[in-house]
Design a protein around this motif. Sequence first.
Motif, PDB file in Angstrom:
ATOM      1  N   GLU A   1       0.768  12.460 -13.608  1.00 56.86           N
ATOM      2  CA  GLU A   1       0.125  12.616 -12.307  1.00 56.86           C
ATOM      3  C   GLU A   1       0.994  13.535 -11.437  1.00 56.86           C
ATOM      4  OE1 GLU A   1      -0.024   9.009  -9.999  1.00 56.86           O
ATOM      5  OE2 GLU A   1      -2.139   9.367  -9.556  1.00 56.86           O
TER       6      GLU A   1
ATOM      7  N   LEU B   1      -3.804   1.821  -9.510  1.00 52.54           N
ATOM      8  CA  LEU B   1      -2.647   2.650  -9.846  1.00 52.54           C
ATOM      9  C   LEU B   1      -3.009   4.133  -9.985  1.00 52.54           C
ATOM     10  CD1 LEU B   1      -1.152   0.031 -12.332  1.00 52.54           C
ATOM     11  CD2 LEU B   1      -0.759   0.238  -9.874  1.00 52.54           C
TER      12      LEU B   1
ATOM     13  N   TRP C   1       1.091   5.703   0.820  1.00 46.06           N
ATOM     14  CA  TRP C   1       0.968   6.479   2.056  1.00 46.06           C
ATOM     15  C   TRP C   1      -0.303   7.317   2.121  1.00 46.06           C
ATOM     16  CZ3 TRP C   1       0.772  11.098  -0.313  1.00 46.06           C
ATOM     17  CH2 TRP C   1       1.505  11.261  -1.490  1.00 46.06           C
TER      18      TRP C   1
ATOM     19  N   CYS D   1      -5.465   9.461  -5.852  1.00 47.62           N
ATOM     20  CA  CYS D   1      -5.429   8.891  -7.199  1.00 47.62           C
ATOM     21  C   CYS D   1      -6.642   9.321  -8.015  1.00 47.62           C
ATOM     22  CB  CYS D   1      -5.364   7.372  -7.098  1.00 47.62           C
ATOM     23  SG  CYS D   1      -6.677   6.697  -6.077  1.00 47.62           S
TER      24      CYS D   1
ATOM     25  N   SER E   1       9.690  -4.746  -0.156  1.00 46.77           N
ATOM     26  CA  SER E   1       8.459  -4.848  -0.933  1.00 46.77           C
ATOM     27  C   SER E   1       8.677  -5.692  -2.187  1.00 46.77           C
ATOM     28  CB  SER E   1       8.027  -3.440  -1.316  1.00 46.77           C
ATOM     29  OG  SER E   1       6.682  -3.414  -1.601  1.00 46.77           O
TER      30      SER E   1
ATOM     31  N   GLY F   1      -0.593   1.810  -5.748  1.00 43.59           N
ATOM     32  CA  GLY F   1       0.565   2.694  -5.841  1.00 43.59           C
ATOM     33  C   GLY F   1       0.675   3.247  -7.248  1.00 43.59           C
ATOM     34  N   SER F   2       1.877   3.624  -7.608  1.00 44.69           N
ATOM     35  CA  SER F   2       2.086   4.272  -8.905  1.00 44.69           C
ATOM     36  C   SER F   2       1.995   3.253 -10.047  1.00 44.69           C
ATOM     37  CB  SER F   2       3.460   4.940  -8.918  1.00 44.69           C
ATOM     38  OG  SER F   2       4.460   3.958  -8.718  1.00 44.69           O
TER      39      SER F   2
ATOM     40  N   LYS G   1       2.190  -4.860   3.616  1.00 37.13           N
ATOM     41  CA  LYS G   1       3.445  -4.101   3.589  1.00 37.13           C
ATOM     42  C   LYS G   1       3.124  -2.626   3.374  1.00 37.13           C
ATOM     43  CE  LYS G   1       5.998  -2.252   1.316  1.00 37.13           C
ATOM     44  NZ  LYS G   1       6.242  -0.805   1.352  1.00 37.13           N
TER      45      LYS G   1
ATOM     46  N   ARG H   1      11.419  -0.253  -0.630  1.00 37.63           N
ATOM     47  CA  ARG H   1      11.335  -0.943  -1.923  1.00 37.63           C
ATOM     48  C   ARG H   1      11.903  -2.360  -1.876  1.00 37.63           C
ATOM     49  NH1 ARG H   1      10.663   3.299  -6.124  1.00 37.63           N
ATOM     50  NH2 ARG H   1       8.952   4.347  -5.078  1.00 37.63           N
TER      51      ARG H   1
ATOM     52  N   PHE I   1      -2.004  -4.654  -4.945  1.00 42.53           N
ATOM     53  CA  PHE I   1      -1.100  -3.497  -4.903  1.00 42.53           C
ATOM     54  C   PHE I   1      -1.852  -2.210  -5.159  1.00 42.53           C
ATOM     55  CE2 PHE I   1       1.529  -0.449  -7.317  1.00 42.53           C
ATOM     56  CZ  PHE I   1       2.504  -0.192  -6.370  1.00 42.53           C
TER      57      PHE I   1
ATOM     58  N   THR J   1       0.821  -1.223   0.000  1.00 43.44           N
ATOM     59  CA  THR J   1       0.000   0.000   0.000  1.00 43.44           C
ATOM     60  C   THR J   1       0.853   1.271   0.000  1.00 43.44           C
ATOM     61  OG1 THR J   1      -0.125  -0.150   2.417  1.00 43.44           O
ATOM     62  CG2 THR J   1      -1.935  -1.125   1.181  1.00 43.44           C
TER      63      THR J   1
HETATM   64  P1  NAD Z   1       4.738   3.936  -5.108  1.00 42.49           P
HETATM   65  O1  NAD Z   1       4.345   3.124  -6.284  1.00 42.49           O
HETATM   66  O2  NAD Z   1       6.055   4.579  -5.122  1.00 42.49           O
HETATM   67  O3  NAD Z   1       4.699   3.027  -3.796  1.00 42.49           O
HETATM   68  C1  NAD Z   1       3.540   2.339  -3.381  1.00 42.49           C
HETATM   69  C2  NAD Z   1       3.936   1.139  -2.554  1.00 42.49           C
HETATM   70  O4  NAD Z   1       4.633   0.214  -3.378  1.00 42.49           O
HETATM   71  C3  NAD Z   1       4.877   1.446  -1.405  1.00 42.49           C
HETATM   72  O5  NAD Z   1       4.534   0.598  -0.318  1.00 42.49           O
HETATM   73  C4  NAD Z   1       6.246   1.085  -1.972  1.00 42.49           C
HETATM   74  O6  NAD Z   1       7.150   0.707  -0.959  1.00 42.49           O
HETATM   75  C5  NAD Z   1       5.908  -0.090  -2.866  1.00 42.49           C
HETATM   76  N1  NAD Z   1       6.754  -0.266  -4.057  1.00 42.49           N
HETATM   77  C6  NAD Z   1       7.292   0.676  -4.844  1.00 42.49           C
HETATM   78  N2  NAD Z   1       7.959   0.105  -5.878  1.00 42.49           N
HETATM   79  C7  NAD Z   1       7.823  -1.241  -5.738  1.00 42.49           C
HETATM   80  C8  NAD Z   1       8.261  -2.370  -6.483  1.00 42.49           C
HETATM   81  N3  NAD Z   1       8.990  -2.231  -7.595  1.00 42.49           N
HETATM   82  N4  NAD Z   1       7.928  -3.603  -6.045  1.00 42.49           N
HETATM   83  C9  NAD Z   1       7.181  -3.771  -4.942  1.00 42.49           C
HETATM   84  N5  NAD Z   1       6.744  -2.737  -4.190  1.00 42.49           N
HETATM   85  C10 NAD Z   1       7.049  -1.477  -4.585  1.00 42.49           C
HETATM   86  O7  NAD Z   1       3.565   4.999  -4.912  1.00 42.49           O
HETATM   87  P2  NAD Z   1       3.448   6.142  -3.805  1.00 42.49           P
HETATM   88  O8  NAD Z   1       4.244   7.317  -4.241  1.00 42.49           O
HETATM   89  O9  NAD Z   1       3.674   5.599  -2.448  1.00 42.49           O
HETATM   90  O10 NAD Z   1       1.872   6.473  -3.903  1.00 42.49           O
HETATM   91  C11 NAD Z   1       1.359   7.323  -4.837  1.00 42.49           C
HETATM   92  C12 NAD Z   1       0.815   6.565  -6.047  1.00 42.49           C
HETATM   93  O11 NAD Z   1      -0.195   5.656  -5.638  1.00 42.49           O
HETATM   94  C13 NAD Z   1       0.154   7.480  -7.036  1.00 42.49           C
HETATM   95  O12 NAD Z   1       0.525   7.127  -8.340  1.00 42.49           O
HETATM   96  C14 NAD Z   1      -1.323   7.220  -6.821  1.00 42.49           C
HETATM   97  O13 NAD Z   1      -2.138   7.529  -7.901  1.00 42.49           O
HETATM   98  C15 NAD Z   1      -1.340   5.795  -6.479  1.00 42.49           C
HETATM   99  N6  NAD Z   1      -2.573   5.445  -5.770  1.00 42.49           N
HETATM  100  C16 NAD Z   1      -3.532   4.727  -6.425  1.00 42.49           C
HETATM  101  C17 NAD Z   1      -4.734   4.444  -5.794  1.00 42.49           C
HETATM  102  C18 NAD Z   1      -5.808   3.649  -6.490  1.00 42.49           C
HETATM  103  O14 NAD Z   1      -6.658   3.103  -5.805  1.00 42.49           O
HETATM  104  N7  NAD Z   1      -5.826   3.559  -7.799  1.00 42.49           N
HETATM  105  C19 NAD Z   1      -4.958   4.873  -4.497  1.00 42.49           C
HETATM  106  C20 NAD Z   1      -3.969   5.608  -3.850  1.00 42.49           C
HETATM  107  C21 NAD Z   1      -2.775   5.887  -4.506  1.00 42.49           C
END
Ligand code: NAD
Length: 480
Positions: free
Chosen positions: A386, A251, A152, A284, A212, A228-229, A176, A209, A226, A150
Amino acid sequence: MNERPELFVGGRWVSSKGTERAAVRNPATGAYVGSAALASPADVDDAVAAARDSFDSGVWADAAPERRAEVLHKAADLLEKRAPELARSITGELGCPIWFSEAAHVPNPIRHLRYYADMARDFPYDERRTDGANTSVVTQEPVGVVAAVTPWNGPLSTPTLKTAPALAAGCSVVLKPPPETPLTVYALADALAEAGLPEGVLSIVPGGREASAHLVAHPEVDKIAFTGSSAAGKKIMAVAADRIARVTLELGGKSAAIICDDADLDAVIPKLLPMALMVNGQACIAQTRVLVPRHREAEIVDALADALRGQKVGDPADRETRIGPMVSERQRDRVAGYVTTGRSEGARVVTGGERLDLPPELAGGWFVPPTLLAGVDNAMRVAQEEIFGPVLAVIAYEGDEEAVRIANDSRYGLSGSVWSAAEDRALAIARRIRTGMVSLNGRPQAFGTPFGGYKESGVGREMGPEGFRAYLETKSIATG
Ligand code: NAD
């Protein structure tokens, strides 16, 4: 201070086998809030082993659905009792205005637990199907060991969006959370352990990272959930492909708010701004591309700029505050960098973009003023990428056809909104937007409707029965 020197591995509090700790600072002031031990790959191995053993033993997977429901409801009750403290904790580590922590970040996780508790109890797991000659039972079973990763911006709600349906389905979970917000999430461990979740079924291992990446690549993980980005999501999908692990990816987004030529601005703007600036713009689903009819562009830009100037920026612990700081210095710099990029691409900074005049106690905070970019072309980076901050881009269009084309001209497809005095016109436009969610005139999605995206915004859906099925495997048993 919230000190979390131990990890929650397999239902027990243990020391990390690594040496890293996350020091958490209040994003509004830079003041130290607390710290959390970060998991090393060896800790991840322990958590996965505990999850695997518990899953294979059937201690939770084979428990009666009523029992699973009971545990999740009890955990929800326990979180509810701590609601005010949890809201303060989220605001302290994320910088989100307290009113929003109280209205969304805390009640939603409780609701997720209750919603999936009821679904666990009532779900039709078995279905008989016959073709006349043969009969099978089509049954739904928990998918296995789940790695939930997840970001932050929803410190408790993103974890429960995954953990609640996964546990309700009978899975074992290794959660995680990220190093930016590793504190409040432990309330989930406290609540589920006290509610009677068997040992081994849940681990919470905040980490960076390396930990993760180790988790999602783990051969004993059956499913990766997952959020995140999109950049990280692509890497994770590639890793999952190697062993055909199941994935749900939530994402990024770059959602369009289409303001139609008949829209009443006095009605639109008070509803649109909270949808664009949620979590200080770090959401997001933020509606950050504002598509406006060209003949009303000047009027809408003025009204939006006035409204943005009226947003109280400041201490998120203050109830009057509408916009707090970015979660980290890195995020602040990234957002400020996009404003510079927008300028160099030819966008006009109508309001924001400069340093804020804040009281001395907030001098160490990571603030970005609410910013309006006008004269934006949809091909610009500020329209395609974004930004994840309180920055809106106004893009002009001629006619509904072009509005739809611009809305869809994005690699993302998460959310969107249509604003029109004519509901049927708004609905017709909404049906043509290639995103997973669309709001008409700012209405919130009904609880229990699926959340997720098209295109690079993800794969699969959370919430609703769709979000429950994501943690089930389907088996056909030929019975006669
Ligand atoms: P991020 O992708 O950098 O990190 C998210 C999570 O993934 C963290 O826990 C990080 O430690 C882990 N991570 C990063 N790279 C990884 C890899 N290669 N393998 C495994 N784990 C990995 O994103 P962020 O900056 O923490 O959060 C912002 C992003 O999350 C934005 O792009 C946002 O749009 C997205 N987001 C999406 C939603 C949704 O529901 N679609 C909701 C909230 C946030």
